[in-house]
Every structure is written in C-alpha cells, then in structure tokens.
Design a protein around this motif. Structure first.
Motif, short mmCIF file in Angstrom:
data_model
loop_
_atom_site.label_atom_id
_atom_site.label_comp_id
_atom_site.label_asym_id
_atom_site.label_seq_id
_atom_site.Cartn_x
_atom_site.Cartn_y
_atom_site.Cartn_z
N ASP A 74 12.32 -5.26 11.83
CA ASP A 74 12.02 -4.70 10.52
C ASP A 74 10.53 -4.75 10.21
N THR A 75 9.81 -5.56 10.95
CA THR A 75 8.36 -5.67 10.75
C THR A 75 7.59 -4.63 11.59
N ALA A 76 8.24 -4.10 12.66
CA ALA A 76 7.48 -3.38 13.69
C ALA A 76 6.70 -2.18 13.16
N PHE A 77 7.30 -1.41 12.28
CA PHE A 77 6.65 -0.18 11.81
C PHE A 77 5.31 -0.50 11.12
N HIS A 78 5.20 -1.70 10.57
CA HIS A 78 3.98 -2.06 9.84
C HIS A 78 2.93 -2.70 10.74
N HIS A 79 3.18 -2.67 12.03
CA HIS A 79 2.22 -3.22 12.98
C HIS A 79 0.88 -2.48 12.92
N THR A 80 0.91 -1.24 12.39
CA THR A 80 -0.31 -0.43 12.34
C THR A 80 -1.14 -0.71 11.08
N LEU A 81 -0.73 -1.65 10.25
CA LEU A 81 -1.57 -2.00 9.09
C LEU A 81 -2.95 -2.41 9.56
N GLY A 132 16.75 -5.50 -1.85
CA GLY A 132 15.34 -5.78 -1.56
C GLY A 132 14.57 -4.49 -1.83
N CYS A 133 13.32 -4.62 -2.25
CA CYS A 133 12.55 -3.41 -2.59
C CYS A 133 11.16 -3.50 -1.98
N SER A 134 10.68 -2.37 -1.45
CA SER A 134 9.30 -2.34 -0.99
C SER A 134 8.78 -0.91 -1.03
N VAL A 135 7.46 -0.79 -1.11
CA VAL A 135 6.80 0.51 -1.07
C VAL A 135 5.92 0.52 0.17
N SER A 136 5.79 1.67 0.81
CA SER A 136 4.83 1.75 1.90
C SER A 136 3.96 2.99 1.75
N ALA A 137 2.75 2.89 2.29
CA ALA A 137 1.83 4.02 2.37
C ALA A 137 1.78 4.42 3.83
N VAL A 138 2.16 5.67 4.12
CA VAL A 138 2.28 6.12 5.51
C VAL A 138 1.35 7.31 5.72
N SER A 139 0.46 7.18 6.69
CA SER A 139 -0.49 8.25 6.97
C SER A 139 -0.30 8.71 8.41
N GLY A 140 0.00 9.99 8.58
CA GLY A 140 0.19 10.52 9.93
C GLY A 140 1.26 9.78 10.72
N GLY A 141 2.32 9.36 10.03
CA GLY A 141 3.42 8.67 10.70
C GLY A 141 3.19 7.18 10.91
N HIS A 142 2.01 6.67 10.47
CA HIS A 142 1.73 5.23 10.65
C HIS A 142 1.68 4.54 9.29
N SER A 143 2.30 3.37 9.23
CA SER A 143 2.22 2.58 8.00
C SER A 143 0.81 2.01 7.87
#
Ligand code: ADP
Length: 364
Positions: free
Chosen positions: A114-121, A178-189
């Motif tokens: 569940d953390t993986a997508f945010h690896h691009t922070l 659970g609630c969260s917001v993400s900012a995604v640019s060009g497919g990357h978080s």
C-alpha cells in the motif's frame, strides 16, 4: 490464471477470486479471532475452486519494498522489519500469508504494498523537519498509504479519458474508513496526506489525522497519559467517532447532524474542511490540476460530503454540478465541469492486486 486476493484487517478477512480480470467470487469473514480460522471459513465458501496464485495486500513496505514481489524469506524479513510502523496492519497481513501458505503451499504468493505507489514522492515531500539522522538512521519519513487505491484510480481515470496518464495532474481523495488525499502528476504520486504511519493527514473514521507533536508530548508529560493508551485513542477513538460521539460511520453522523446534533455537525464540518485544505495544498503542489477525483465509501456514495468539500473552491477553478453530483448513477462519472474537472471513480484495490500478482508471476 486463477488468483485469490486476500486483504486481512484487524478483525476481518476479505477475499476475492479472479480468473484473470474477471471476478468469480468474493466474501468477507468478519469478527475473526485468528487468520487460520478465517481462511478456513473463506475456503468453505470457495469450495474446490482451484487457485494458481495468491495476492496479498501488505500495508507497509518501508523504503526498500516498492514493487509488487513474490513473497520470499528475504521479503518477509523486510516486511517484519517495518512492521512496527504499521502495527495494526502488517502483523495481520503476515498472519494471513502464513495461513494461506499452509493451505496453498505449492502456489506462489505475491505481496502488493500500500506504500509502493508513493515511492515517487520527492525528498522535499517525504522528509519531516527533524534532525537528518532520524531519516537516515531510523527511517522516520513520510511513506503514504492507500497507494493501491490511488494507483488504481489514477490508471482508471487515464483509461476513462482515453489518454496515457503522462500529462495528467490529479488530486485523488480516498474517503473511506481510512482517508487520504494524493497529488498525482503524470501517473506518479508526488505527495500524499498519510505519513510514517496511516495516522497522518485527514480526519478519518476513528483516527486523528494531523495533530501537533506538541500535543502528544503534553499529553504524555503533563497529563501523564500512557503511550499505549494514547495509541488506542489516536487510532480507534478519535476522528469522526471521537468528535461526533455518535459513530465512525459517516451515514450515522450525517443523520445525527441533520437531526440537529451539534457534535455531529462539527465532525462533518471539520472532516470536510480538512479535505478542502489538502485540496488547496495539492493544487499548489501540482501548480493546478486537471481533475479532482472522489473515491471509496464516502467519496463514491456521499453527494452531500462531496458538495460540502467543494463548496467555496470556485475561485480555485473547482465547482460541482449539483444535478450530476446527486445523480443516482453508479458508474464512474464526471460531476463538475470547471477548470479542474470533478469526478467520482470507484476504487478497485483487489483488481489491481490481482493484476500485479499475475504480472509478477508471468515475469518470474
Ligand atoms: P474501508 O476503508 O473499510 O474500505 P469504505 O471505503 O467501505 O471503507 O468506506 C466506509 C465509509 O463509507 C463509512 O464511513 C461509511 O459510512 C461510508 N459510506 C458508505 N456509503 C455511504 C453513503 N451513502 N453516504 C455516506 N457515507 C457512506
């Protein structure tokens, strides 16, 4: 390929059986005392369905596990090493894996994090303002969660637009228990509201969301509160439940607020205001957004909460069309036609886990 997807929570086990992209069967075992019994109950429902692989939702992968991967001893050790950062989730995720492996020893098991997508922070988004050794030696940083959902929704939105995600700037609000917001640019978080643990960010069903570290210190040092009791308060007795005193379920709180309950009213106001603040922050992080997307239980189902969140954002280029917002249509749809368009997109974490599991196995 038949893939069994397991999503183990603290008191439930959800299972979904897929044949490639098609969902064949699903179920939930509630109030489980241990994962072996829960899995036995799941298999009673699944009958003799053959299973070729199992995909597991693992909440915390830390900073070294950022791609879906076959569960090996090394991977398990790494997951265990970050389990203290997700004490409500990782241990039960691993318990489900152990039980599933005992039942299905001959098939591959895949972890989807569940953390993986945010690896691009980028570092400026993931560091806390602490001395640097806290990051380098103790790995205290923001990781972000709900990545499976944010990634699914971001891909699904690109598909709906008939576009690659490359140029899209999205703000995705996952509003469930659970609630969260993400900012995604060009497919990357590039940013997300949860942090080291799933406690940071939005006000949630039972979790505090953002809180001053000074308040925590004050409660421990001056109010003499026990850290273990505080952990329980912050995770289970706070958020919508704590503020409203009614329930952690948004439907109950909206009903109580409509009946004139002042605490329920405050809980809804605080919930929506916090989401609105994050939307403003992520408009700045992205330098404007193409779309604002609502997903998960509250995001998909509550026109009232969506409207209240977006109320007063017109000067930022976000406005909801009230007829489209209130339409009972269930499919993924546009509900705002402003400069930043507004959408409802149903999340499907299990499908993404099934896809990743299949891909990992074909790759190996
Ligand atoms: P989880 O995070 O456990 O997967 P969900 O995504 O199912 O949770 O979201 C659960 C939340 O969705 C609960 O707060 C529930 O009240 C809320 N919800 C579901 N349907 C509605 C609705 N029609 N109106 C308002 N809230 C709703």
């Amino acid at each position: 390929m038949r893939i069994l997807v397991l999503n183990a929570g603290s008191s439930s086990l959800k299972f979904h059986l897929f044949e490639d992209e098609a969902l064949l069967q699903r179920g939930e075992i509630e109030r489980v005392s241990n994962m072996s019994d829960a899995l036995a109950a799941a298999f009673l429902q699944l009958g003799d369905s053959p299973v070729d692989a199992v995909g597991h939702r693992i909440v915390h992968g830390g900073d070294r596990l950022f791609e879906s991967t076959i569960l090996t001893d090394d991977v398990i050790r790494e997951i265990e090493s970050v389990s203290a950062l997700a004490p409500l989730h990782n241990p039960v995720n691993l318990e489900a894996w152990r039980a599933a492996r005992a039942r299905l020893p001959g098939v591959p098991h895949v972890a989807v994090f569940d953390t993986a997508f945010h690896h691009t922070l980028p570092p400026h988004a993931y560091v806390y303002g602490l001395p640097c050794e806290y990051l380098t030696e103790k790995r205290i940083r923001r990781y972000g969660f709900h990545g499976i959902s944010h990634r699914y929704v971001s891909c699904r939105f690109a598909e709906l637009q008939d576009k690659a995600s490359a140029g899209l700037r999205l703000i995705i609000c996952h509003l469930g228990n659970g609630c969260s917001v993400s900012a995604v640019s060009g497919g990357h978080s590039i940013d997300t509201s949860m942090g080291l643990t799933p406690l940071e960010g939005l006000i949630m069903g039972t979790r505090t969301g953002d809180i001053d570290a000074g308040a925590v210190l004050h409660l421990i040092n001056n109010e003499k509160q026990d850290p273990a009791a505080l952990a329980k308060t912050f995770n289970y007795e706070s958020g919508l439940r704590g503020l409203s005193g009614v329930s952690s379920d948004m439907r109950d709180i909206l009903a109580a607020a409509a009946a004139g309950d002042a605490r329920a009213h405050l809980a809804v106001d605080a919930f929506c205001y916090r989401v609105r603040k994050y939307i403003g922050a992520y408009l700045a992080a992205l330098n404007g957004a193409d779309a604002l997307i609502f997903t998960a239980g509250i995001g998909e189902n509550s026109a009232e909460i969506r409207a209240r969140i977006c109320d007063g954002l017109d000067q930022l280029g976000i406005a909801i069309d009230s007829e489209a917002n209130q339409s009972p249509r269930r499919e993924d749809r546009q509900i705002g036609f402003s400069r930043t368009s507004v959408w409802v997109v149903a999340t499907n974490e299990e499908l993404l886990i099934a896809r990743d599991t299949r891909r990992c196995i074909l790759k190996s």
